[in-house]
Design a protein around this motif. Structure first.
Motif, PDB file in Angstrom:
ATOM      1  N   ASN A 239       0.991  -8.432   8.869  1.00  0.00           N
ATOM      2  CA  ASN A 239       2.555  -8.715   8.496  1.00  0.00           C
ATOM      3  C   ASN A 239       2.699  -9.023   7.063  1.00  0.00           C
ATOM      4  OD1 ASN A 239       1.409 -11.133   8.875  1.00  0.00           O
ATOM      5  ND2 ASN A 239       2.927 -11.993   9.806  1.00  0.00           N
ATOM      6  N   LYS A 240       1.511  -9.385   6.457  1.00  0.00           N
ATOM      7  CA  LYS A 240       1.519  -9.639   5.015  1.00  0.00           C
ATOM      8  C   LYS A 240       0.736  -8.843   4.009  1.00  0.00           C
ATOM      9  CE  LYS A 240       2.797 -14.481   5.623  1.00  0.00           C
ATOM     10  NZ  LYS A 240       2.299 -14.928   6.608  1.00  0.00           N
ATOM     11  N   ASN A 241      -0.359  -8.423   4.302  1.00  0.00           N
ATOM     12  CA  ASN A 241      -1.094  -7.609   3.734  1.00  0.00           C
ATOM     13  C   ASN A 241      -1.192  -6.108   4.154  1.00  0.00           C
ATOM     14  OD1 ASN A 241      -2.503 -10.137   2.399  1.00  0.00           O
ATOM     15  ND2 ASN A 241      -2.410 -10.252   4.293  1.00  0.00           N
TER      16      ASN A 241
ATOM     17  N   ILE B 101      -5.076  -8.005  12.819  1.00  0.00           N
ATOM     18  CA  ILE B 101      -5.584  -7.021  12.033  1.00  0.00           C
ATOM     19  C   ILE B 101      -5.346  -5.756  12.730  1.00  0.00           C
ATOM     20  CG2 ILE B 101      -7.562  -5.868  11.138  1.00  0.00           C
ATOM     21  CD1 ILE B 101      -8.876  -8.746  10.770  1.00  0.00           C
ATOM     22  N   HIS B 102      -4.529  -4.941  11.860  1.00  0.00           N
ATOM     23  CA  HIS B 102      -4.283  -3.361  12.245  1.00  0.00           C
ATOM     24  C   HIS B 102      -5.005  -2.774  11.509  1.00  0.00           C
ATOM     25  CE1 HIS B 102      -1.180  -5.746  14.449  1.00  0.00           C
ATOM     26  NE2 HIS B 102      -0.653  -4.561  15.001  1.00  0.00           N
ATOM     27  N   ILE B 103      -5.512  -1.442  12.267  1.00  0.00           N
ATOM     28  CA  ILE B 103      -6.129  -0.478  11.545  1.00  0.00           C
ATOM     29  C   ILE B 103      -5.495   1.083  11.975  1.00  0.00           C
ATOM     30  CG2 ILE B 103      -8.216   0.914  10.761  1.00  0.00           C
ATOM     31  CD1 ILE B 103      -9.518  -1.707  11.467  1.00  0.00           C
TER      32      ILE B 103
ATOM     33  N   ILE C 168     -12.040  -4.613   5.175  1.00  0.00           N
ATOM     34  CA  ILE C 168     -11.018  -5.264   5.683  1.00  0.00           C
ATOM     35  C   ILE C 168     -11.010  -6.780   5.311  1.00  0.00           C
ATOM     36  CG2 ILE C 168     -10.582  -6.196   7.986  1.00  0.00           C
ATOM     37  CD1 ILE C 168     -11.610  -3.674   9.087  1.00  0.00           C
ATOM     38  N   ASN C 169     -12.018  -7.294   4.999  1.00  0.00           N
ATOM     39  CA  ASN C 169     -12.168  -8.911   4.396  1.00  0.00           C
ATOM     40  C   ASN C 169     -11.173  -8.572   3.035  1.00  0.00           C
ATOM     41  OD1 ASN C 169     -13.722  -9.473   6.552  1.00  0.00           O
ATOM     42  ND2 ASN C 169     -15.488  -9.528   5.511  1.00  0.00           N
ATOM     43  N   ASN C 170     -11.671  -7.579   2.178  1.00  0.00           N
ATOM     44  CA  ASN C 170     -10.835  -7.783   0.979  1.00  0.00           C
ATOM     45  C   ASN C 170      -9.305  -7.804   1.205  1.00  0.00           C
ATOM     46  OD1 ASN C 170     -13.164  -7.717  -0.478  1.00  0.00           O
ATOM     47  ND2 ASN C 170     -13.222  -5.723  -0.819  1.00  0.00           N
ATOM     48  N   THR C 171      -8.923  -6.961   1.864  1.00  0.00           N
ATOM     49  CA  THR C 171      -7.555  -6.767   2.495  1.00  0.00           C
ATOM     50  C   THR C 171      -6.756  -8.071   2.848  1.00  0.00           C
ATOM     51  OG1 THR C 171      -7.874  -4.560   3.110  1.00  0.00           O
ATOM     52  CG2 THR C 171      -5.775  -5.499   3.641  1.00  0.00           C
ATOM     53  N   PHE C 172      -7.492  -8.998   3.482  1.00  0.00           N
ATOM     54  CA  PHE C 172      -7.155 -10.288   3.992  1.00  0.00           C
ATOM     55  C   PHE C 172      -7.471 -11.472   3.467  1.00  0.00           C
ATOM     56  CE2 PHE C 172      -6.958  -6.981   7.536  1.00  0.00           C
ATOM     57  CZ  PHE C 172      -5.523  -6.921   7.656  1.00  0.00           C
TER      58      PHE C 172
ATOM     59  N   PRO D 276      -1.926  -2.774  -2.159  1.00  0.00           N
ATOM     60  CA  PRO D 276      -2.683  -1.465  -1.997  1.00  0.00           C
ATOM     61  C   PRO D 276      -3.920  -1.382  -2.971  1.00  0.00           C
ATOM     62  CG  PRO D 276      -0.654  -1.245  -3.561  1.00  0.00           C
ATOM     63  CD  PRO D 276      -0.685  -2.707  -3.093  1.00  0.00           C
ATOM     64  N   GLU D 277      -4.974  -0.645  -2.487  1.00  0.00           N
ATOM     65  CA  GLU D 277      -6.190  -0.457  -3.080  1.00  0.00           C
ATOM     66  C   GLU D 277      -6.568   1.028  -2.786  1.00  0.00           C
ATOM     67  OE1 GLU D 277     -10.569  -2.097  -2.021  1.00  0.00           O
ATOM     68  OE2 GLU D 277      -8.917  -3.565  -1.660  1.00  0.00           O
TER      69      GLU D 277
END
Lengths: 227, 175
Positions: free
Chosen positions: B148-150, B57-59, B168-172, A42-43
């Motif tokens: 499914n993971k992030n 990727i889901h938003i 989004i890149n930071n999330t994944f 989470p961020e």
């Protein structure tokens, strides 16, 4: 006989599937609790939560803000106050509008008992004709607000309190200590469908000398437009 | 003849399957590019859409027509989907169900929004905000980015497409 067996088999198959579906429905994965873990990251950056605001038990600041009647108003102007229902609200937000009548009822009920509603518009802006001081004045007259409706010009007070959305209530006790922060009740859309009146319950607790529970609730509301 | 009976039963099974779903089953998601039908969810029926078993990727973006910063960022999400068609983007509107036909659909058409839209009608927000994210105050726009993971949560509007892409890149980044 064989037909019976076939039907039996079909029934077993059918009921097995039924159970499987139900089990699946119960075990549906939800979002991770407690902010993630297990690979989730989470961020929270650049959020409104970075803004400092009051927490339960903090002593709130008094202020001197312009009321819709043209006078300057401070909490200390209310004589014999036992507490203060400070609510950040505005003209145009649909949630603020849905709660106007309920705020009026709250004031009518509790002002005689020492708990007045003090409405503050943190979105007041001369460049937005729907949230201008003149528009506030008009709305207060149309609705015949029994409470003060103050213009937080420059957003000094909202940033001290830390209101994030409208309407957002800060219930203060006699010595201006913050006792409850949150929403008015549990149904923004329909006053008739309300099950829990958070603010009223919090006031009743204060009257008994108790700490409100819950003392913090969340709600969807319009974001305060911080400039 | 007898295997026929079995095959009829097997044929009927999927319909029974449908009947066994919870009563508040939303209508299927709208086909991409059309808002002929905007499904209405309560939080319990929306919650499964906030997670996935998929690696794509889901938003999910919580917004409303009455929220100016939300309206401002909708085109960014639209641009993202156009650039990355494999991403799944869902706009969860917190507008009111009675406004779907008269306001929401005309609004989406006027703004050229073709993303999937669902409406969340669940007034006791204090009950479900923490179930989305305990750090969420309830202010919108609010965006969840996940596979499914992030997963990451954002209680703020995105400034521009690079800002959204970077987030989004930071999330994944670990995948």
């Amino acid at each position: 006989m064989r037909k019976m067996k076939l039907i039996q088999l079909a029934l077993i198959l059918f009921s097995g599937l039924f159970t499987a579906v139900n089990a699946q429905a119960q075990g549906r994965p939800g979002p991770p609790r407690g902010g993630g873990g297990g690979g989730h990251n989470p961020e929270q950056t650049e959020t409104l939560q970075d803004m400092k605001g009051y927490k339960i038990g903090d002593t709130a600041t008094d202020f001197r803000l312009k009321n819709v009647d043209g006078s300057l108003f401070s909490l200390s102007d209310i004589k014999n106050a036992k507490g203060y229902i400070v609510v950040f609200t505005c003209n145009e937000c649909p949630f603020a509008k849905m709660y106007e009548d309920r705020l009026m009822a709250l004031h009518e009920k509790y002002a005689p008992q020492g708990y007045s509603v003090i409405a503050i518009n943190p979105n007041v802006s001369e460049s937005n004709d729907r949230e201008s001081y003149a528009a506030m004045k008009k709305r207060a007259e149309e609705k015949k607000f029994p409470f003060v409706y103050l213009a937080d010009e420059g957003q000094k007070i909202v940033s001290q309190y830390g209101a994030l959305r409208t309407p957002h209530v800060f219930l203060l006790d006699q010595s201006l200590r913050v006792q409850y922060i949150g929403t008015i009740d549990d149904n923004s859309r329909s006053a008739e469908s309300v099950m829990v009146k958070y603010v009223e319950n919090a006031i009743e607790a204060l009257k008994k000398g108790e700490a409100p529970s819950p003392n913090f609730t969340k709600a969807i509301g319009c974001p305060v437009k911080l400039s | 003849m007898r295997p026929g009976v079995l095959s009829i039963i097997i044929f009927i099974l999927p319909f029974c399957f449908g009947l066994s779903s919870p009563p508040y089953t939303p209508t299927p998601a709208t086909p991409y590019g059309s808002h002929a039908d905007i499904p209405i969810y309560n939080f319990d029926s929306l919650e499964p859409l906030l997670s996935t078993d998929s690696e794509s990727i889901h938003i999910v973006n919580f917004w409303a027509m009455w929220c100016a910063p939300c309206v401002k960022e909708l085109p960014l999400l639209e641009q993202y989907k156009a650039k990355y068609p494999d991403a799944s983007v869902l706009l969860v509107s917190l507008d009111f169900p009675e406004d779907i036909e008269t306001k929401l659909k005309p609004f989406l058409k006027k703004k050229g929004i073709t993303l999937k839209v669902a409406l969340l009608d669940d007034p006791d927000a204090n009950r479900w905000i923490d179930r989305v994210d305990p750090n969420w105050s309830g202010a919108i726009p609010f965006t969840i980015i996940f596979d499914n993971k992030n997963r990451s949560f954002h209680e703020r509007p995105f400034n521009d497409l690079p800002d959204l892409e970077q987030t989004i890149n930071n999330t994944f980044k670990n995948r």
